[in-house]
Design a protein around this motif. Structure first.
Motif, short mmCIF file in Angstrom:
data_model
loop_
_atom_site.label_atom_id
_atom_site.label_comp_id
_atom_site.label_asym_id
_atom_site.label_seq_id
_atom_site.Cartn_x
_atom_site.Cartn_y
_atom_site.Cartn_z
N ASN A 1 -27.06 -28.35 50.19
CA ASN A 1 -26.92 -27.08 50.92
C ASN A 1 -27.35 -27.24 52.37
OD1 ASN A 1 -26.30 -25.09 48.65
ND2 ASN A 1 -28.03 -26.25 47.85
N GLU A 2 -26.63 -26.59 53.27
CA GLU A 2 -27.01 -26.63 54.67
C GLU A 2 -28.18 -25.69 54.95
OE1 GLU A 2 -23.67 -25.98 57.17
OE2 GLU A 2 -22.58 -27.74 56.46
N ALA A 3 -28.31 -24.62 54.19
CA ALA A 3 -29.46 -23.73 54.29
C ALA A 3 -30.35 -23.96 53.06
CB ALA A 3 -28.98 -22.29 54.39
N SER A 4 -31.17 -22.99 52.69
CA SER A 4 -32.08 -23.16 51.56
C SER A 4 -31.31 -23.28 50.25
CB SER A 4 -33.06 -21.99 51.50
OG SER A 4 -32.37 -20.77 51.44
N GLY A 5 -31.88 -24.05 49.32
CA GLY A 5 -31.29 -24.16 47.99
C GLY A 5 -31.51 -22.89 47.18
N ILE A 6 -32.71 -22.29 47.31
CA ILE A 6 -33.05 -21.05 46.61
C ILE A 6 -33.71 -20.11 47.62
CG2 ILE A 6 -34.41 -20.00 44.77
CD1 ILE A 6 -34.35 -22.71 43.33
N SER A 7 -33.24 -18.86 47.69
CA SER A 7 -33.86 -17.84 48.53
C SER A 7 -34.32 -16.68 47.66
CB SER A 7 -32.87 -17.33 49.59
OG SER A 7 -32.55 -18.36 50.50
N ILE A 8 -35.54 -16.20 47.91
CA ILE A 8 -36.17 -15.16 47.09
C ILE A 8 -36.62 -14.04 48.03
CG2 ILE A 8 -38.04 -14.64 45.49
CD1 ILE A 8 -38.07 -17.68 44.82
N TYR A 9 -36.07 -12.82 47.82
CA TYR A 9 -36.32 -11.70 48.72
C TYR A 9 -36.74 -10.45 47.95
CZ TYR A 9 -33.29 -14.22 52.10
OH TYR A 9 -32.72 -15.14 52.93
N LYS A 10 -37.43 -9.56 48.64
CA LYS A 10 -37.60 -8.16 48.24
C LYS A 10 -38.06 -8.00 46.79
CE LYS A 10 -34.48 -6.31 51.73
NZ LYS A 10 -33.28 -5.51 52.02
N PHE A 11 -39.28 -8.51 46.55
CA PHE A 11 -39.97 -8.35 45.26
C PHE A 11 -39.32 -9.13 44.11
CE2 PHE A 11 -40.63 -4.46 47.76
CZ PHE A 11 -42.01 -4.52 47.92
N ALA A 12 -38.32 -9.92 44.38
CA ALA A 12 -37.77 -10.78 43.32
C ALA A 12 -38.86 -11.72 42.82
CB ALA A 12 -36.58 -11.57 43.83
N ASP A 13 -38.81 -12.04 41.52
CA ASP A 13 -39.90 -12.80 40.90
C ASP A 13 -39.35 -13.77 39.84
OD1 ASP A 13 -42.45 -13.66 40.30
OD2 ASP A 13 -42.98 -11.89 39.11
N PRO A 14 -38.57 -14.76 40.24
CA PRO A 14 -38.00 -15.69 39.27
C PRO A 14 -39.00 -16.79 38.88
CG PRO A 14 -37.32 -16.32 41.45
CD PRO A 14 -38.12 -15.05 41.61
N SER A 15 -38.67 -17.47 37.79
CA SER A 15 -39.42 -18.64 37.34
C SER A 15 -38.54 -19.88 37.57
CB SER A 15 -39.76 -18.51 35.85
OG SER A 15 -40.34 -19.70 35.37
N ILE A 16 -39.09 -20.88 38.26
CA ILE A 16 -38.36 -22.11 38.58
C ILE A 16 -39.18 -23.26 38.03
CG2 ILE A 16 -37.39 -23.52 40.44
CD1 ILE A 16 -37.55 -20.91 42.19
N ASN A 17 -38.64 -23.99 37.07
CA ASN A 17 -39.42 -25.01 36.36
C ASN A 17 -38.62 -26.31 36.23
OD1 ASN A 17 -41.66 -26.02 34.87
ND2 ASN A 17 -40.60 -25.55 32.95
N GLN A 18 -39.26 -27.41 36.59
CA GLN A 18 -38.70 -28.75 36.42
C GLN A 18 -37.32 -28.89 37.07
OE1 GLN A 18 -39.12 -29.39 32.12
NE2 GLN A 18 -41.00 -30.52 32.52
#
Length: 208
Positions: free
Chosen positions: A21-38
């Motif tokens: 990706n030319e920008a971020s691989g993952i973007s998290i905004y506005k109270f989003a709360d994901p789990s990213i593992n391994q």
């Protein structure tokens, strides 16, 4: 970005390979709360903004060419644990504009700039991390940056282990505004700790 999670969104990412990706691989905004593992994230890192949260564990974030491996801004507040963040073209972790977050048991190494950059009231909590072999400073706190650093090893960086300047206010311990406690800052190219006259530091039990 490859993946954008926002507006209190959640969900889980496990054993994913995110790359190219030319920008971020993952973007998290506005109270989003994901789990990213391994997960392995190449070329674009993780961007947490506008009070985004999220938990990232056991991930590899490497070869970031756009931005930092992890960027935390505008009251973003993630939890990052047991991750390896390496080989980026900028800083490993960049915390600014009231970004916070907890960074624990991570290795941050071999970045073109700094291991961790903290600016403009960014205030992370960094605990039991190894920050080494970065081509400039291990941790740079400047222009009203804040934060707490505990029980971390900061070594073999080309310049200083920790540099605090331009009203930076870092705590290397467990109390005060800006703290560093029980950290090892030996073996860097310049000083273990480099501060200017505008900066403040509470520290205890550190090897410099």
């Amino acid at each position: 970005c490859e993946m954008c999670i926002r507006d209190s969104g959640k969900g889980s990412l496990e054993n994913c390979n995110i790359y190219g990706n030319e920008a971020s691989g993952i973007s998290i905004y506005k109270f989003a709360d994901p789990s990213i593992n391994q997960c392995t994230i190449n070329h674009g890192g993780i961007f947490i903004d506008e009070e985004g949260k999220g938990t990232s564990k056991n991930c590899q974030i490497l070869d970031t060419t756009f931005g930092s491996g992890i960027e935390i801004a505008n009251r973003g507040n993630p939890y990052i644990s047991n991750c390896k963040i390496s080989d980026g073209k900028n800083s490993g972790i960049y915390v600014h504009d009231y970004g916070t977050g907890s960074i624990e048991n991570c290795e941050i190494f071999n970045h073109t700039f700094h291991g961790i950059s903290i600016i403009n009231y960014g205030s992370p909590y960094v605990n039991q991390c190894k920050i080494y072999s970065n081509l400039q400073v291990g941790i740079l706190c400047y222009q009203n940056g804040l934060g707490t650093i505990e029980k971390s090893e900061i070594y073999q960086n080309i310049y200083s282990g920790v540099e605090i300047r331009e009203n930076g206010n870092l705590t290397l311990q467990d109390q005060g505004q800006g703290t560093m406690t029980n950290c090892d800052l030996t073996g860097n190219g310049f000083e273990g700790l480099n501060m200017d006259d505008t900066s403040q530091l509470q520290q205890n039990g550190n090897q410099l």
